[in-house]
Design an enzyme around this catalytic site. Structure first.
Site, PDB file in Angstrom:
ATOM      1  N   TYR A 255       0.879  -1.173   0.000  1.00 33.43           N
ATOM      2  CA  TYR A 255       0.000   0.000   0.000  1.00 33.43           C
ATOM      3  C   TYR A 255       0.914   1.220   0.000  1.00 33.43           C
ATOM      4  O   TYR A 255       1.396   1.666   1.036  1.00 33.43           O
ATOM      5  CB  TYR A 255      -0.906  -0.033   1.229  1.00 33.43           C
ATOM      6  CG  TYR A 255      -1.827   1.156   1.388  1.00 33.43           C
ATOM      7  CD1 TYR A 255      -2.402   1.772   0.283  1.00 33.43           C
ATOM      8  CD2 TYR A 255      -2.126   1.650   2.653  1.00 33.43           C
ATOM      9  CE1 TYR A 255      -3.245   2.849   0.431  1.00 33.43           C
ATOM     10  CE2 TYR A 255      -2.971   2.727   2.824  1.00 33.43           C
ATOM     11  CZ  TYR A 255      -3.536   3.327   1.711  1.00 33.43           C
ATOM     12  OH  TYR A 255      -4.373   4.401   1.860  1.00 33.43           O
ATOM     13  N   ASP A 297      -2.305  -1.468  -3.973  1.00 29.75           N
ATOM     14  CA  ASP A 297      -2.649  -0.077  -4.273  1.00 29.75           C
ATOM     15  C   ASP A 297      -1.338   0.702  -4.349  1.00 29.75           C
ATOM     16  O   ASP A 297      -0.777   1.086  -3.328  1.00 29.75           O
ATOM     17  CB  ASP A 297      -3.560   0.475  -3.178  1.00 29.75           C
ATOM     18  CG  ASP A 297      -3.912   1.948  -3.379  1.00 29.75           C
ATOM     19  OD1 ASP A 297      -3.471   2.534  -4.390  1.00 29.75           O
ATOM     20  OD2 ASP A 297      -4.603   2.509  -2.518  1.00 29.75           O
TER      21      ASP A 297
END
Length: 434
Positions: A255, A297
């Site tokens: 992330y 992400d």
């Protein structure tokens, strides 16, 4: 909607226009010339753009514009109440100019078409399926329909490894949440019990966090794991997890830090995080260590095709869409010899995104960004088994004995599951042939 209320002291009338904001229509009122000039300026303001990146990450957007117009309307109302000749009719025209501009924007908001990217049939031989999803709060996802949404996704996709980003759990939550989550996985995917590896934020509560849920036998067996290894910020904010597979593949779920509102974290993102991420990935790719799959992400729309409005004037000033981030992402690909799997399979596809702003209500219009990825080492695209790449086993041995796998030899498919709700991101999957 459509109602009127009298303002006793100022002898004014408030008109609420459907889909717009309340505007005072005053009586008495100003001359035609003066009011027309004011109406023109207000109408132009109502039609103006600005704010946001069209995604709601780090910008004001339509809500801020509406608030600004409402405040200006109130100020004008107070000022115009001092003008004896300002008529209610002129005020109504002013209100309609504002309301028309707002309704015009709503009518002009077109949906972005999505090119078809049909999935491949299920592989006939051994395979490894990895699912990645920024869930924007894992406990909230588990509460939705008592976890039915996640359970249905798992049953439909049957991943061997699942990587979540932004779970937002603290260490103290794991004792309760982990058993609940693993039970849901075991029920949706019966057979071998699942295990978990967690990275949690210790610096801020309810922030960041990554985790991996997997079958212990995935890819021939999970032989190693790690968390928060990129740098000190990763360790503090829980931004990555790593799994080492017996087949010779290392899977990293990450992330990546957002550049923040007003790009307050841009320098850190491109000057520190990406640089140290490159160093970390290179260590994982040392000779003899096998191939690499990085997913999650990654917080950047790499090309114009990954953004619904690349031509907007404000877009290059918004987090995830700056030239600096795009160039830095290219350096990660180049220096680590990685390939964007989905774009490799679908080089010409347009209108396929993985994130939509909830604040701007962009998802119904498919106005989004593709910022979630699978990045794979180039050797996996050259049809080479992992052991072959090390030179410890010849490819002809694999050909002579198909029952003796040498590890991932290629990609079967990579999908963007943009019909799955539950977060401001959608899940993505990648299937490798073993």
């Amino acid at each position: 909607q459509g109602s009127r209320a009298r303002c006793i002291e100022k002898r004014a009338e408030i008109l609420w226009l459907p889909g717009s904001l309340g505007v005072m229509c005053l009586s008495p009122a100003a001359s035609v010339a003066a009011s027309s000039s004011l109406e023109l300026r207000i109408a132009r303001l109502g039609e103006g753009g600005g704010g946001g990146r069209g995604q709601g990450r780090g910008g004001g957007g339509p809500a801020r514009r509406r608030l600004g117009i409402a405040l200006l309307s109130a100020l004008l109302s107070a000022a115009l109440s001092m003008i004896p000749s300002f008529t209610a009719a002129r005020g109504l025209a002013l209100a309609q100019a504002l309301g028309g501009a707002g309704r015009g924007r709503a009518r002009a908001r077109a949906s972005i078409p999505r090119d078809p990217t049909p999935p491949q049939p299920a592989p006939s031989g051994p395979a490894l399926k990895v699912l990645s999803w920024n869930v924007n709060g894992l406990r909230a996802l588990l509460k939705k329909e008592d976890g039915a949404l996640l359970s249905e996704l798992l049953a439909a996709e049957a991943p061997d490894i699942t990587l979540f980003q932004e779970h937002r759990l603290q260490q103290s939550h794991l004792a309760e949440t982990e058993p609940q989550l693993l039970a849901l996985f075991d029920e949706a995917l019966p057979g071998e019990p699942h295990c978990a590896t967690w990275a949690v934020s210790t610096g801020r509560k309810g922030y960041s966090g990554s985790c991996a849920i997997y079958r212990p036998s995935a890819g021939g067996g999970i032989v190693g794991s790690g968390a928060g290894e990129v740098n000190d910020i990763d360790a503090l904010e829980g931004r990555s997890v790593r799994l080492d597979l017996a087949c010779g593949l290392t899977v990293v779920g990450a992330y990546v830090p957002n550049s923040g509102r007003g790009l307050s974290r841009l320098d850190y993102r491109v000057g520190t995080w990406d640089v140290e991420l490159i160093s970390y990935l290179k260590r994982l790719r040392e000779p003899g260590s096998g191939e690499l799959l990085l997913c999650g992400d990654l917080n950047v729309a790499h090309t114009d095709a990954d953004c619904h409005n690349p031509g907007a004037k404000h877009i290059r000033k918004q987090a995830g869409c700056t030239q600096e981030e795009m160039a830095s992402f290219s350096r990660v690909l180049e220096e680590c010899d990685l390939v964007d799997v989905w774009r490799h399979i679908h080089p010409d596809a347009r209108g396929v995104f993985t994130y939509w702003s909830q604040v701007a209500k962009n998802r119904p219009y498919n106005q989004g960004l593709r910022i979630d990825y699978f990045l794979a080492s180039r050797g996996l695209f050259e049809g080479k088994g992992l052991s072959d790449k090390d030179g410890s086993r010849a490819s002809k041995e694999k050909a002579s004995d198909p029952s003796s796998p040498t590890g991932p030899i290629g990609f079967h498919d990579c999908e963007v599951l943009d019909s799955v709700m539950g977060s401001d991101h959608c899940p993505i999957t990648c299937t490798l042939l073993l």
